[in-house]
Structures are given as C-alpha cells and as structure tokens.
Design a protein around this motif. Structure first.
Motif, PDB file in Angstrom:
ATOM      1  N   GLY A 159      -7.544 -20.280 -15.775  1.00 37.60           N
ATOM      2  CA  GLY A 159      -6.425 -19.627 -15.103  1.00 37.60           C
ATOM      3  C   GLY A 159      -6.713 -18.164 -14.830  1.00 37.60           C
ATOM      4  N   TRP A 160      -7.341 -17.498 -15.797  1.00 35.14           N
ATOM      5  CA  TRP A 160      -7.701 -16.084 -15.647  1.00 35.14           C
ATOM      6  C   TRP A 160      -8.737 -15.925 -14.526  1.00 35.14           C
ATOM      7  N   GLN A 161      -9.740 -16.794 -14.507  1.00 30.09           N
ATOM      8  CA  GLN A 161     -10.758 -16.737 -13.458  1.00 30.09           C
ATOM      9  C   GLN A 161     -10.141 -17.027 -12.087  1.00 30.09           C
ATOM     10  N   THR A 162      -9.227 -17.982 -12.043  1.00 30.19           N
ATOM     11  CA  THR A 162      -8.531 -18.303 -10.794  1.00 30.19           C
ATOM     12  C   THR A 162      -7.749 -17.088 -10.311  1.00 30.19           C
ATOM     13  N   MET A 163      -7.062 -16.435 -11.222  1.00 27.34           N
ATOM     14  CA  MET A 163      -6.284 -15.241 -10.881  1.00 27.34           C
ATOM     15  C   MET A 163      -7.203 -14.156 -10.321  1.00 27.34           C
ATOM     16  N   ARG A 164      -8.327 -13.948 -10.963  1.00 27.74           N
ATOM     17  CA  ARG A 164      -9.276 -12.920 -10.517  1.00 27.74           C
ATOM     18  C   ARG A 164      -9.854 -13.252  -9.141  1.00 27.74           C
ATOM     19  N   GLU A 165     -10.035 -14.529  -8.863  1.00 29.62           N
ATOM     20  CA  GLU A 165     -10.566 -14.955  -7.566  1.00 29.62           C
ATOM     21  C   GLU A 165      -9.515 -14.831  -6.464  1.00 29.62           C
ATOM     22  N   VAL A 166      -8.293 -15.237  -6.756  1.00 35.45           N
ATOM     23  CA  VAL A 166      -7.246 -15.323  -5.739  1.00 35.45           C
ATOM     24  C   VAL A 166      -6.589 -13.968  -5.452  1.00 35.45           C
ATOM     25  N   ALA A 167      -6.458 -13.128  -6.463  1.00 41.11           N
ATOM     26  CA  ALA A 167      -5.717 -11.863  -6.312  1.00 41.11           C
ATOM     27  C   ALA A 167      -6.188 -11.018  -5.127  1.00 41.11           C
ATOM     28  N   PRO A 168      -7.499 -10.810  -4.934  1.00 41.29           N
ATOM     29  CA  PRO A 168      -7.903  -9.998  -3.773  1.00 41.29           C
ATOM     30  C   PRO A 168      -7.468 -10.611  -2.436  1.00 41.29           C
ATOM     31  N   HIS A 169      -7.489 -11.920  -2.341  1.00 36.86           N
ATOM     32  CA  HIS A 169      -7.059 -12.595  -1.108  1.00 36.86           C
ATOM     33  C   HIS A 169      -5.545 -12.443  -0.913  1.00 36.86           C
ATOM     34  N   HIS A 170      -4.802 -12.546  -2.020  1.00 37.42           N
ATOM     35  CA  HIS A 170      -3.344 -12.397  -1.934  1.00 37.42           C
ATOM     36  C   HIS A 170      -2.972 -10.969  -1.525  1.00 37.42           C
ATOM     37  N   VAL A 171      -3.636  -9.993  -2.137  1.00 35.94           N
ATOM     38  CA  VAL A 171      -3.363  -8.590  -1.773  1.00 35.94           C
ATOM     39  C   VAL A 171      -3.691  -8.354  -0.302  1.00 35.94           C
ATOM     40  N   ALA A 172      -4.793  -8.908   0.169  1.00 34.12           N
ATOM     41  CA  ALA A 172      -5.142  -8.765   1.590  1.00 34.12           C
ATOM     42  C   ALA A 172      -4.076  -9.398   2.477  1.00 34.12           C
ATOM     43  N   SER A 173      -3.523 -10.523   2.029  1.00 36.15           N
ATOM     44  CA  SER A 173      -2.456 -11.185   2.780  1.00 36.15           C
ATOM     45  C   SER A 173      -1.200 -10.319   2.811  1.00 36.15           C
ATOM     46  N   VAL A 174      -0.845  -9.746   1.678  1.00 38.48           N
ATOM     47  CA  VAL A 174       0.325  -8.852   1.616  1.00 38.48           C
ATOM     48  C   VAL A 174       0.111  -7.657   2.536  1.00 38.48           C
ATOM     49  N   ARG A 175      -1.092  -7.105   2.525  1.00 41.25           N
ATOM     50  CA  ARG A 175      -1.383  -5.977   3.424  1.00 41.25           C
ATOM     51  C   ARG A 175      -1.273  -6.397   4.894  1.00 41.25           C
ATOM     52  N   ARG A 176      -1.893  -7.521   5.225  1.00 40.16           N
ATOM     53  CA  ARG A 176      -1.950  -7.984   6.620  1.00 40.16           C
ATOM     54  C   ARG A 176      -0.567  -8.312   7.181  1.00 40.16           C
ATOM     55  N   HIS A 177       0.281  -8.922   6.357  1.00 43.78           N
ATOM     56  CA  HIS A 177       1.565  -9.418   6.858  1.00 43.78           C
ATOM     57  C   HIS A 177       2.756  -8.535   6.520  1.00 43.78           C
ATOM     58  N   PHE A 178       2.517  -7.443   5.758  1.00 35.70           N
ATOM     59  CA  PHE A 178       3.646  -6.588   5.371  1.00 35.70           C
ATOM     60  C   PHE A 178       3.259  -5.109   5.414  1.00 35.70           C
ATOM     61  N   MET A 179       2.410  -4.690   4.505  1.00 36.10           N
ATOM     62  CA  MET A 179       2.113  -3.257   4.360  1.00 36.10           C
ATOM     63  C   MET A 179       1.553  -2.628   5.631  1.00 36.10           C
ATOM     64  N   ASN A 180       0.607  -3.287   6.260  1.00 31.52           N
ATOM     65  CA  ASN A 180      -0.035  -2.697   7.446  1.00 31.52           C
ATOM     66  C   ASN A 180       0.899  -2.629   8.654  1.00 31.52           C
ATOM     67  N   LEU A 181       2.028  -3.291   8.591  1.00 26.38           N
ATOM     68  CA  LEU A 181       2.977  -3.288   9.699  1.00 26.38           C
ATOM     69  C   LEU A 181       4.061  -2.224   9.546  1.00 26.38           C
ATOM     70  N   ILE A 182       4.044  -1.536   8.413  1.00 25.36           N
ATOM     71  CA  ILE A 182       5.029  -0.495   8.140  1.00 25.36           C
ATOM     72  C   ILE A 182       4.307   0.842   8.120  1.00 25.36           C
ATOM     73  N   PRO A 183       4.719   1.777   8.974  1.00 28.22           N
ATOM     74  CA  PRO A 183       4.072   3.099   8.943  1.00 28.22           C
ATOM     75  C   PRO A 183       4.201   3.721   7.548  1.00 28.22           C
ATOM     76  N   ALA A 184       3.130   4.345   7.073  1.00 26.63           N
ATOM     77  CA  ALA A 184       3.091   4.899   5.710  1.00 26.63           C
ATOM     78  C   ALA A 184       4.323   5.747   5.363  1.00 26.63           C
ATOM     79  N   PRO A 185       4.771   6.629   6.256  1.00 30.43           N
ATOM     80  CA  PRO A 185       5.943   7.442   5.899  1.00 30.43           C
ATOM     81  C   PRO A 185       7.214   6.605   5.682  1.00 30.43           C
TER      82      PRO A 185
END
Length: 158
Positions: free
Chosen positions: A109-135
C-alpha cells in the motif's frame, strides 16, 4: 431576493455561483477518479491511502478513518475488505479495546501510494490548480474557508 411561501429563492447571481460550484465539484471528482483508474484505485481508495500514509505508524482506528473519510463504518468496512484483497491494507486488533480495529497500510500500500501520488498531484494541477491564476488562489481559499469551518463545526469536528 424573491420570496414565495417563506422561501428565500436564490438570485440569478447566487444560482449561477451555486450551479457552477456543483458542476466543478462533480466534474473534477469524475476526472480525478478517471485519472486514478489506470492504477486500479478509486478516489475513496486514494483518500484512505493518504490518511493512512500520514497517520502515526501508518495506522488508524477504523472509527477515526470512517470519520476522516466521511464514510459510515459499514461502508468503510466493505471498502477496507476490498483493499485488503488488493494487498493495500490489513486490519489489526486494538490492544486497549478488544472491539476496536485498526486499518494499517501495508508495504505494498505504501509503495502504491508513492507510485500514484505524483500522478494524482499532476492531475490536480492539470484540472484545477493550473486553471486558476496564482493571485486568485488566496481569494479562493479565503472564500471557501468559512464554508469548510461551518461544515466541520456542524459535524462536531475541527
């Protein structure tokens, strides 16, 4: 504000904001769920893995995990059973309370978390964070914080 039969209906501006919030909430969850599918995980699985990975000893009492993930104890039990079959977690008895159980993150489970987390963060960035101007992120946080605080208070949790 239009009132009819004692109901204070939403104004056009309020209705627009509410429906946009609902659409974003549903569509974002749907997309994040789709992005986890190649790893054989659901958003519920991922949330459980995150909670366990951040907990002391990578373990939590089942009742605390149910509260943290907003799941009934019964629903969480079924979820944990499925995750046990996948080798992601296991249950342990609680020494101080014979009725209590812990959910424990396995090495797999720990290894799975370590593998998946970077992909999940990239997904959050792609579909949420990057669409909102930093300010605007601070403004979004300031806007949503009172709602989160209110809802936590209703649940009786900080």
């Amino acid at each position: 504000m239009d009132t009819q039969n004692g109901t204070s209906w939403l104004s056009a501006t309020e209705q627009h904001a509410w429906r946009t919030h609902l659409a974003v909430s549903r569509l974002l969850t749907y997309q994040l769920e789709r992005d986890l599918q190649p790893f054989g995980l659901t958003m519920n699985d991922y949330e459980i893995l995150v909670n366990l990975s951040e907990a002391k000893g990578r373990r939590m009492r089942m009742s605390d995990l149910a509260a943290a993930t907003l799941q009934s104890k019964s629903r969480l039990s079924h979820q944990i059973t499925r995750m046990e079959h996948a080798g992601l977690v296991h249950r342990e008895s609680c020494d101080s309370d014979k009725r209590g159980l812990y959910a424990v993150l396995t090495d797999h489970g720990w290894q799975t978390m370590r593998e998946v987390a970077p992909h999940h963060v990239a997904s959050v960035r792609r579909h949420f964070m990057n669409l909102i101007p930093a300010p605007e992120l601070d403004a979004l946080h300031r806007t949503l914080r009172p709602i989160a605080d209110h809802l936590h208070e209703l649940r009786g949790r900080p």
